[in-house]
Design an enzyme around this catalytic site. Structure first.
Site, mmCIF file in Angstrom:
data_model
loop_
_atom_site.group_PDB
_atom_site.id
_atom_site.type_symbol
_atom_site.label_atom_id
_atom_site.label_comp_id
_atom_site.label_asym_id
_atom_site.label_seq_id
_atom_site.Cartn_x
_atom_site.Cartn_y
_atom_site.Cartn_z
ATOM 1 N N HIS A 128 -7.820 9.749 -1.737
ATOM 2 C CA HIS A 128 -7.152 9.743 -0.428
ATOM 3 C C HIS A 128 -7.985 10.371 0.704
ATOM 4 C CE1 HIS A 128 -2.786 9.308 1.162
ATOM 5 N NE2 HIS A 128 -3.648 9.112 2.135
ATOM 6 N N ASP B 40 0.840 -1.198 0.000
ATOM 7 C CA ASP B 40 0.000 0.000 0.000
ATOM 8 C C ASP B 40 0.880 1.255 0.000
ATOM 9 O OD1 ASP B 40 -3.010 0.993 0.909
ATOM 10 O OD2 ASP B 40 -1.414 2.271 1.714
ATOM 11 N N LYS C 30 -2.940 5.998 -4.084
ATOM 12 C CA LYS C 30 -4.043 6.915 -3.762
ATOM 13 C C LYS C 30 -3.869 8.264 -4.452
ATOM 14 C CE LYS C 30 -3.849 4.703 0.724
ATOM 15 N NZ LYS C 30 -2.414 4.541 0.986
ATOM 16 N N TYR D 32 2.895 10.095 -0.300
ATOM 17 C CA TYR D 32 3.974 9.542 0.531
ATOM 18 C C TYR D 32 5.353 9.864 -0.072
ATOM 19 C CZ TYR D 32 0.287 6.471 2.527
ATOM 20 O OH TYR D 32 -0.850 5.956 3.102
#
Ligand code: A2P
Length: 287
Positions: A112, A49, A79, A54
């Protein structure tokens, strides 16, 4: 259902199968993520994931390549970040994520965070609907095997369903002891969504891992607090996404299939409050 190990398959509402535990990469820096992901896959994780925000998709993709595992054996999620909402930008954002990951499809793509009324007023619903329309088209084009949401509370999902043609398959929300979201989880499950737990151990520097109640329950079972947290998530039918960059902890986070929490222990854990995590209310965030 009987869970045997982290790769026991669950079925999404469109028939796609998903391993019942995923390897989380939130706060895994780009320079560490390649090795961490390769290590996780070598240990046996098949569900990874990540997310555009990120900042580690390129390294995650390299880790996937390094592992040498056939792409079809992996389940990869990313996401859509909040700045990319809307029809055109959602389509571009998926392509950008695929390019960074070096993949030609994703197993799961999530919005998200919902656009909320605090930031977007009356436009919030329209913006979420427009983003979802692009997700539906990408799904029909075969670029994503499943589509879903993250941080959507049941009322955001209900709003989305007013215009959606495809029901979301997943909702990934914050779930850990201290922030159980019990009612929301039940509601989302009753809407036929698979609920995934982000920060199942309470996230970075979490006070969950030193909680005396959890320690006692862990000792009674000869397990660690992290394993008790993951078991508690799993026994609610929720899919945990534990993150660690350390091999020993990655191993520990795979090994929670040989014990069961009693109803009483489940209740005690669900009653804990104010531990770990971000505990953000999606209606209140301003990012
Ligand atoms: P690290 O990556 O340094 O191991 P989450 O709740 O998002 O899964 O966050 C887990 C946090 O707890 C991370 O900061 C991770 O740090 C740490 N962690 C992960 N697994 C374990 C474990 N089994 N025992 C103790 N800490 C853990």
């Amino acid at each position: 259902m009987e869970f045997k190990n982290i790769n026991t398959m669950r079925q999404l509402n469109n028939g796609v199968k998903i391993p019942c535990v995923g390897y989380g990469t939130f706060r895994t820096p780009e320079e560490v993520a390649e090795q961490a992901v390769a290590d996780a896959i070598e240990l046996g994780y098949r569900h990874i994931d990540t997310a555009a925000v990120y900042g580690n998709e390129t390294a995650v993709g390299k880790g996937i390549k390094d592992s040498g595992i056939n792409r079809k054996e992996l389940f990869v999620t990313s996401k859509l970040w909040n700045t990319e909402r809307g029809y055109e930008s959602t389509k571009q954002a998926l392509q950008d994520s695929l390019d960074r990951l070096g993949l030609d499809y994703l197993d799961l793509y999530l919005i998200h965070w919902p656009a909320n009324e605090k930031q977007f007023g009356d436009d919030a619903k329209r913006l979420n609907a427009e983003t979802w329309r692009a997700m539906e088209e990408l799904y029909h084009e075969g670029k994503i095997r499943a589509i879903g949401l993250s941080n959507f509370l049941p009322h955001h999902v209900a709003d989305l369903m007013e215009t959606a043609e495809i029901k979301p398959m997943v909702d990934q929300i914050e779930v850990h002891p201290g922030w159980p979201h019990t009612e929301e989880v039940k509601k989302l499950q009753s809407m036929d969504l698979l609920v995934e737990a982000w920060a199942p151990l309470g996230g970075q520097g979490s006070s969950v891992l030193t909680n005396p109640t959890l320690k006692e329950i862990a000792e009674d079972h000869g397990k660690t607090v992290a394993q008790v947290c993951l078991r508690w998530v799993l026994q609610q039918g929720v899919l945990p996404l534990p993150k660690s960059v350390h091999v020993k902890r990655m191993q520990q986070n795979m090994d929670f299939f040989d014990f069961e929490l009693s109803n009483d222990e489940m209740k005690q854990i669900s009653a804990l409050r104010d531990l770990g995590g971000q505990c953000a209310n999606p209606d209140d965030v301003d990012f």
